[in-house]
Design a protein around this motif. Structure first.
Motif, short mmCIF file in Angstrom:
data_model
loop_
_atom_site.label_atom_id
_atom_site.label_comp_id
_atom_site.label_asym_id
_atom_site.label_seq_id
_atom_site.Cartn_x
_atom_site.Cartn_y
_atom_site.Cartn_z
N HIS A 160 0.74 -0.98 -0.05
CA HIS A 160 0.06 -0.03 -0.05
C HIS A 160 1.03 1.25 -0.14
O HIS A 160 1.96 1.38 0.64
N PRO A 161 0.50 2.44 -0.96
CA PRO A 161 1.40 3.44 -0.81
C PRO A 161 1.54 4.28 0.53
O PRO A 161 2.75 4.78 0.69
N GLU A 162 0.85 3.85 1.46
CA GLU A 162 1.00 4.53 2.82
C GLU A 162 1.63 3.75 3.79
O GLU A 162 1.86 4.19 4.77
N ALA A 163 1.91 2.49 3.62
CA ALA A 163 2.48 1.61 4.32
C ALA A 163 3.92 1.87 4.78
O ALA A 163 4.60 2.34 3.75
N VAL A 164 4.16 1.76 6.05
CA VAL A 164 5.67 2.00 6.38
C VAL A 164 6.89 1.03 5.68
O VAL A 164 7.86 1.23 5.71
N SER A 165 6.15 -0.09 5.60
CA SER A 165 6.90 -1.37 5.14
C SER A 165 6.27 -2.31 4.84
O SER A 165 4.84 -2.32 4.91
N ALA A 166 6.72 -3.33 3.77
CA ALA A 166 5.87 -4.51 3.41
C ALA A 166 5.36 -5.30 4.45
O ALA A 166 4.33 -5.88 4.51
N GLU A 167 6.46 -5.66 5.40
CA GLU A 167 5.94 -6.35 6.86
C GLU A 167 4.75 -5.52 7.43
O GLU A 167 3.76 -6.52 7.76
N ALA A 168 5.00 -4.23 7.79
CA ALA A 168 3.52 -3.80 8.19
C ALA A 168 2.63 -3.93 7.43
O ALA A 168 1.20 -4.10 7.94
N ASP A 169 2.45 -3.89 6.18
CA ASP A 169 1.26 -4.00 5.17
C ASP A 169 0.68 -5.34 5.39
O ASP A 169 -0.54 -5.61 5.36
N LEU A 170 1.61 -6.35 5.43
CA LEU A 170 1.19 -7.74 5.44
C LEU A 170 0.51 -7.86 6.92
O LEU A 170 -0.51 -8.66 7.19
N ASP A 171 1.12 -7.40 7.99
CA ASP A 171 0.63 -7.43 9.22
C ASP A 171 -0.98 -7.11 9.35
O ASP A 171 -1.93 -7.42 10.00
N ASN A 172 -1.09 -5.76 8.43
CA ASN A 172 -2.33 -5.09 8.38
C ASN A 172 -3.51 -6.08 7.79
O ASN A 172 -4.49 -6.29 8.16
N LEU A 173 -3.00 -6.91 6.61
CA LEU A 173 -3.90 -7.82 6.02
C LEU A 173 -4.05 -8.88 7.15
O LEU A 173 -5.42 -9.22 7.35
N ARG A 174 -3.36 -9.28 7.79
CA ARG A 174 -3.61 -10.51 8.77
C ARG A 174 -4.50 -9.97 9.82
O ARG A 174 -5.44 -10.64 10.27
N ARG A 175 -4.37 -8.63 10.26
CA ARG A 175 -5.43 -7.88 11.42
C ARG A 175 -6.74 -8.14 10.71
O ARG A 175 -7.76 -8.22 11.30
N LYS A 176 -7.09 -7.80 9.29
CA LYS A 176 -8.20 -7.84 8.75
C LYS A 176 -8.93 -9.18 8.76
O LYS A 176 -10.11 -9.15 8.94
N LEU A 177 -8.03 -9.92 8.42
CA LEU A 177 -8.38 -11.52 8.38
C LEU A 177 -8.95 -11.99 9.62
O LEU A 177 -9.77 -12.78 9.91
N ASP A 178 -8.03 -11.76 10.76
CA ASP A 178 -8.10 -12.17 12.05
C ASP A 178 -9.62 -11.39 12.78
O ASP A 178 -10.25 -12.23 13.42
N ALA A 179 -9.88 -10.39 12.18
CA ALA A 179 -10.87 -9.51 12.43
C ALA A 179 -12.55 -10.19 12.10
O ALA A 179 -13.50 -10.00 12.57
N GLY A 180 -12.23 -11.38 11.06
CA GLY A 180 -13.38 -11.72 10.49
C GLY A 180 -13.61 -11.80 8.96
O GLY A 180 -14.80 -11.98 8.48
N ALA A 181 -12.63 -11.30 8.38
CA ALA A 181 -12.61 -11.05 6.91
C ALA A 181 -12.66 -12.53 6.05
O ALA A 181 -11.72 -13.42 6.91
N THR A 182 -13.33 -12.76 5.25
CA THR A 182 -13.30 -14.12 4.54
C THR A 182 -12.34 -14.49 3.51
O THR A 182 -11.83 -15.49 3.41
N ARG A 183 -11.87 -13.36 2.80
CA ARG A 183 -10.86 -13.38 1.69
C ARG A 183 -10.16 -11.94 1.47
O ARG A 183 -10.83 -10.92 2.07
N ALA A 184 -9.26 -12.15 0.86
CA ALA A 184 -8.80 -10.65 0.34
C ALA A 184 -8.68 -10.56 -1.27
O ALA A 184 -8.81 -11.83 -1.89
N ILE A 185 -8.95 -9.49 -1.84
CA ILE A 185 -8.86 -9.14 -3.35
C ILE A 185 -7.60 -8.17 -3.39
O ILE A 185 -7.52 -7.35 -2.70
N THR A 186 -6.81 -8.51 -4.30
CA THR A 186 -5.50 -7.52 -4.48
C THR A 186 -6.02 -6.41 -5.39
O THR A 186 -6.64 -6.34 -6.25
N GLN A 187 -4.95 -5.43 -5.13
CA GLN A 187 -4.89 -4.19 -5.89
C GLN A 187 -4.41 -4.92 -7.47
O GLN A 187 -3.85 -5.91 -7.32
N PHE A 188 -4.64 -4.14 -8.57
CA PHE A 188 -4.32 -4.81 -9.81
C PHE A 188 -2.79 -4.51 -9.78
O PHE A 188 -1.95 -3.77 -9.15
N PHE A 189 -2.23 -5.64 -10.46
CA PHE A 189 -0.82 -5.52 -10.80
C PHE A 189 -0.68 -6.20 -12.28
O PHE A 189 -1.71 -6.73 -12.73
#
Length: 307
Positions: A160-189
């Motif tokens: 994410h453009p505002e993430a301080v690091s790739a590790e922090a960005d991945l940790d944010n994804l983990r927190r979203k999933l741990d909070a109850g999300a079912t899946r993730a959809i990526t930004q285009f690449f």
């Protein structure tokens, strides 16, 4: 005359069996003309039996009413499964709860929960509402507590453009999933290696939820450049679209080939679930699905009592 590197007789896509699942993203229309274009796209893509179709939500909730109207119409007039985008920008928890209740009452059971882009005038920074959610993970937890929604969240293979690091960005994804999300959809690449590296890092971090690749067929290359703050546009892609800025027909053909090849390579890497950013245009997404072996079935009957 013979070649030292003989090519197969069949085209590259000919043997793909169509064992894929697809989903499509649309945005709410701003005019009657755009609404007609949206429903034409929905009508064309519905026979491909998508897992769900998502409808976006403008910066700062700027399309809130139009998003709700579009999602409600999908529920009422089609057999498709709608996923309503919902952000926490410029909204209190009570306002979010009211919107979530409205969706639930309308028969919507799938939410794409996003922090959201800040509205114009905020200097490009996200500032939580004083009585609102602090981010997407907090929003997911609030929605999960309110109703038993299926929840999708965003992921960023190139950070994410505002993430301080790739590790922090991945940790944010983990927190979203741990909070109850079912899946993730990526930004285009456009570089598949970025997606596969991201999957490897996610698995190493203990993330096992599905992470669907977001595929963006190019309809306007200048627009792609503007949207690609954190997405690498490879040099070969620049060369493929060179000189096509004012030639929409050839550009669309090249775009379909480029996106289809990207999907074929993802398929070869084991991907079977694709999410297409359609920009309310059906032709390229449909063509890609055709090349991947997916064939239309009968259009399901319209739901009569969806609510």
């Amino acid at each position: 005359m013979s070649s030292s590197h003989p090519l197969p007789e069949a085209p590259l896509f000919a043997d793909l069996p169509g064992d894929i699942a697809v989903s499509f993203e649309f945005f709410p229309p701003k005019s009657e003309k755009m609404e007609a274009q949206l429903w034409d796209a929905i009508t064309q893509l519905a026979p491909l039996d998508p897992s769900f179709v998502s409808v976006t939500y403008g910066a700062g909730g700027s399309t809130r009413e139009r998003t709700h109207a579009t999602v409600s119409r999908i529920v009422q007039e089609t057999a498709l499964v709608p996923a309503a985008h919902l952000t926490c920008v410029a909204a209190s928890k009570d306002e979010i709860a009211e919107i979530a209740d409205q969706y639930w009452d309308a028969g919507v059971r799938h939410i794409v929960a996003l922090r959201g882009d800040p509205p114009p005038g905020d200097g490009g920074r996200f500032v939580p509402h004083p009585q609102g959610y602090t981010g997407a993970a907090d929003l997911v937890a609030g929605l999960r507590a309110r109703h038993d929604f299926e929840i999708s969240v965003a992921a960023y293979p190139e950070m994410h453009p505002e993430a301080v690091s790739a590790e922090a960005d991945l940790d944010n994804l983990r927190r979203k999933l741990d909070a109850g999300a079912t899946r993730a959809i990526t930004q285009f690449f456009f570089e598949n290696d970025a997606y596969f590296r991201f999957l490897d890092k996610a698995l190493a971090a203990g993330i096992t939820a599905p992470i669907l690749p977001g595929i963006m067929p190019v309809t306007n290359f200048d627009a792609i450049r503007r949207m690609s703050a954190n997405t690498e546009i490879p040099a070969w892609m620049e060369a493929m679209f060179a000189g096509l800025d004012d030639r929409p027909g050839p550009r669309a053909l090249v775009s379909a080939v480029v996106a289809a090849e990207q999907c074929r390579r993802l398929y070869a890497g084991g991907v079977r679930d694709f999410h297409f950013y359609t920009l309310n245009r059906a032709e390229q997404a449909y063509a890609i699905c055709q090349l991947l072996g997916l064939r239309p079935g009968p259009v399901p009957a319209v739901q009569e009592n969806a609510a």
